[in-house]
Design a protein around this motif. Structure first.
Motif, PDB file in Angstrom:
ATOM      1  N   LEU A  83      34.226  44.602  40.427  1.00  0.00           N
ATOM      2  CA  LEU A  83      34.453  45.683  41.391  1.00  0.00           C
ATOM      3  C   LEU A  83      34.110  45.237  42.810  1.00  0.00           C
ATOM      4  CD1 LEU A  83      33.131  48.729  39.315  1.00  0.00           C
ATOM      5  CD2 LEU A  83      35.516  48.191  39.867  1.00  0.00           C
ATOM      6  N   ASP A  84      33.067  44.420  42.934  1.00  0.00           N
ATOM      7  CA  ASP A  84      32.694  43.871  44.258  1.00  0.00           C
ATOM      8  C   ASP A  84      33.838  43.066  44.843  1.00  0.00           C
ATOM      9  OD1 ASP A  84      30.210  44.750  44.715  1.00  0.00           O
ATOM     10  OD2 ASP A  84      29.241  42.757  44.633  1.00  0.00           O
ATOM     11  N   LEU A  85      34.361  42.156  44.005  1.00  0.00           N
ATOM     12  CA  LEU A  85      35.471  41.310  44.461  1.00  0.00           C
ATOM     13  C   LEU A  85      36.676  42.167  44.820  1.00  0.00           C
ATOM     14  CD1 LEU A  85      35.588  38.237  42.048  1.00  0.00           C
ATOM     15  CD2 LEU A  85      35.749  38.130  44.545  1.00  0.00           C
ATOM     16  N   ALA A  86      36.968  43.136  43.962  1.00  0.00           N
ATOM     17  CA  ALA A  86      38.137  43.979  44.193  1.00  0.00           C
ATOM     18  C   ALA A  86      37.993  44.744  45.515  1.00  0.00           C
ATOM     19  CB  ALA A  86      38.320  44.945  43.025  1.00  0.00           C
ATOM     20  N   ILE A 144      39.510  49.814  38.370  1.00  0.00           N
ATOM     21  CA  ILE A 144      40.170  48.962  39.369  1.00  0.00           C
ATOM     22  C   ILE A 144      41.346  49.719  39.987  1.00  0.00           C
ATOM     23  CG2 ILE A 144      41.547  46.856  39.645  1.00  0.00           C
ATOM     24  CD1 ILE A 144      38.721  46.034  39.253  1.00  0.00           C
ATOM     25  N   LYS A 145      42.060  50.453  39.167  1.00  0.00           N
ATOM     26  CA  LYS A 145      43.209  51.204  39.694  1.00  0.00           C
ATOM     27  C   LYS A 145      42.756  52.266  40.704  1.00  0.00           C
ATOM     28  CE  LYS A 145      46.848  52.191  37.327  1.00  0.00           C
ATOM     29  NZ  LYS A 145      48.085  51.418  37.358  1.00  0.00           N
ATOM     30  N   GLU A 146      41.573  52.803  40.480  1.00  0.00           N
ATOM     31  CA  GLU A 146      41.063  53.818  41.421  1.00  0.00           C
ATOM     32  C   GLU A 146      40.804  53.231  42.811  1.00  0.00           C
ATOM     33  OE1 GLU A 146      37.851  55.628  39.274  1.00  0.00           O
ATOM     34  OE2 GLU A 146      39.266  56.697  37.975  1.00  0.00           O
ATOM     35  N   LEU A 147      40.705  51.907  42.901  1.00  0.00           N
ATOM     36  CA  LEU A 147      40.534  51.272  44.222  1.00  0.00           C
ATOM     37  C   LEU A 147      41.884  51.062  44.908  1.00  0.00           C
ATOM     38  CD1 LEU A 147      37.849  48.565  43.306  1.00  0.00           C
ATOM     39  CD2 LEU A 147      37.472  50.758  44.454  1.00  0.00           C
ATOM     40  N   GLY A 148      42.948  51.497  44.244  1.00  0.00           N
ATOM     41  CA  GLY A 148      44.275  51.392  44.871  1.00  0.00           C
ATOM     42  C   GLY A 148      45.065  50.171  44.445  1.00  0.00           C
ATOM     43  N   ILE A 178      48.634  37.842  43.506  1.00  0.00           N
ATOM     44  CA  ILE A 178      47.838  38.560  42.506  1.00  0.00           C
ATOM     45  C   ILE A 178      46.556  37.760  42.303  1.00  0.00           C
ATOM     46  CG2 ILE A 178      47.794  39.441  40.147  1.00  0.00           C
ATOM     47  CD1 ILE A 178      50.838  39.294  40.092  1.00  0.00           C
ATOM     48  N   VAL A 179      45.430  38.383  42.573  1.00  0.00           N
ATOM     49  CA  VAL A 179      44.162  37.655  42.400  1.00  0.00           C
ATOM     50  C   VAL A 179      43.652  37.874  40.976  1.00  0.00           C
ATOM     51  CG1 VAL A 179      41.780  37.394  43.170  1.00  0.00           C
ATOM     52  CG2 VAL A 179      43.590  37.795  44.841  1.00  0.00           C
ATOM     53  N   ALA A 180      43.383  36.760  40.289  1.00  0.00           N
ATOM     54  CA  ALA A 180      42.864  36.823  38.917  1.00  0.00           C
ATOM     55  C   ALA A 180      41.363  37.082  38.965  1.00  0.00           C
ATOM     56  CB  ALA A 180      43.154  35.507  38.197  1.00  0.00           C
ATOM     57  N   LEU A 181      40.971  38.265  38.515  1.00  0.00           N
ATOM     58  CA  LEU A 181      39.544  38.629  38.511  1.00  0.00           C
ATOM     59  C   LEU A 181      38.889  38.068  37.242  1.00  0.00           C
ATOM     60  CD1 LEU A 181      39.543  42.369  39.712  1.00  0.00           C
ATOM     61  CD2 LEU A 181      39.016  40.318  41.049  1.00  0.00           C
ATOM     62  N   ASP A 182      38.771  36.755  37.179  1.00  0.00           N
ATOM     63  CA  ASP A 182      38.201  36.121  35.985  1.00  0.00           C
ATOM     64  C   ASP A 182      36.689  36.028  36.116  1.00  0.00           C
ATOM     65  OD1 ASP A 182      40.681  35.846  34.751  1.00  0.00           O
ATOM     66  OD2 ASP A 182      41.072  33.954  35.774  1.00  0.00           O
ATOM     67  N   VAL A 183      36.030  37.164  35.946  1.00  0.00           N
ATOM     68  CA  VAL A 183      34.569  37.228  35.954  1.00  0.00           C
ATOM     69  C   VAL A 183      34.160  38.046  34.743  1.00  0.00           C
ATOM     70  CG1 VAL A 183      34.284  36.989  38.460  1.00  0.00           C
ATOM     71  CG2 VAL A 183      34.648  39.254  37.485  1.00  0.00           C
TER      72      VAL A 183
END
Ligand code: C5P
Length: 236
Positions: free
Chosen positions: A20-23, A51-55, A8-13
């Protein structure tokens, strides 16, 4: 292979664009990300859906701790946002945890998920001198005590350090999740204290590895994540 750990990658930005770029960049290598306080307080609930829309499955790490009624309502709100995994501080006590479990059991048509509910033992940034209890109580003892409460109260798993996972796994129900942040492969530990390598965490029984800065602060986030995946495939 001991077992296949989820990463699980922590999107701490703090910005929606960066998140969204990272995701988008990391999607080929994982289908789980964590939205924690930094991103959530910056972007609000809408970021969960985006984020969920990216799957992705979303670990909504808001570390809830309040009176039982407030936590119950907040768990409801997290389910409406579609959080697939949520965290609650075990120090909030049995009544608070029971209220969270009741919220999930009573979810209504507005809920978009039936989340995994995890108890936070002690943050991996803490060491023994940070704790308010008498020196005679070791940090390990406190973590084990909190984890056994999580099992007794019926939670689905706990967040702990990789060094504590093996002890917690003993006597844990089958499918009990051991979610371990504080993962480092030798680079700087930053504010984390109780760190282990990805392979050590998996050897100790971690079912999910939470990895933030080693991936997100890297010049090549996807390359760093793939490197960790390769290290795990070579060892297990
Ligand atoms: O960047 P790093 O890999 O240290 O990120 C770890 C993530 O795990 C952070 O998002 C932090 O909030 C979270 N976390 C933690 N310790 C816990 C629970 C969650 O570090 N006990």
């Amino acid at each position: 292979m001991t077992h296949e750990p989820r990463i699980i990658v922590a999107l701490d930005v703090s910005s929606r664009e960066q998140a969204l770029d990272l995701a988008r960049t990391l999607r080929p290598a994982t289908d789980w990300v964590k939205i924690g306080l930094e991103l959530f307080t910056s972007c609000g609930p809408g970021i969960v859906q985006e984020i969920k829309e990216l799957g992705y499955n979303v670990f909504l790490d808001l570390k809830l701790m309040d009176i039982p009624n407030t936590v119950k309502k907040s768990v409801n709100n997290c389910m409406r946002m579609g959080g697939d995994m949520l965290t609650l501080h075990l120090l909030g006590g049995e009544k608070m945890i029971t209220a969270a479990l009741e919220a999930r059991a009573g979810r209504d048509f507005k809920a978009h998920s039936s989340p995994v509910l995890l108890g936070v033992t002690l943050l991996t940034s803490l060491e023994r001198p940070d704790l308010p209890w008498p020196e005679s109580r070791s940090l390990h003892e406190v973590v084990m005590d909190l984890a056994s409460r999580a099992k007794r109260w019926g939670l689905d798993g706990v967040v702990c350090s990789g060094g504590e996972a093996a002890g917690i796994k003993e006597n844990a129900p089958e499918n009990f999740c051991l979610v371990t942040p504080g993962i480092r492969s030798g680079e700087t530990t930053q504010d984390q204290k109780r760190t282990v390598t990805p392979s050590m965490a998996v050897s100790s029984g971690a079912t999910h590895l939470v990895i933030g800065r080693p991936v997100t602060a890297s010049r090549d986030p996807l390359g760093s994540l793939m490197h960790i995946r390769r290290e795990l495939s070579a060892n297990f």
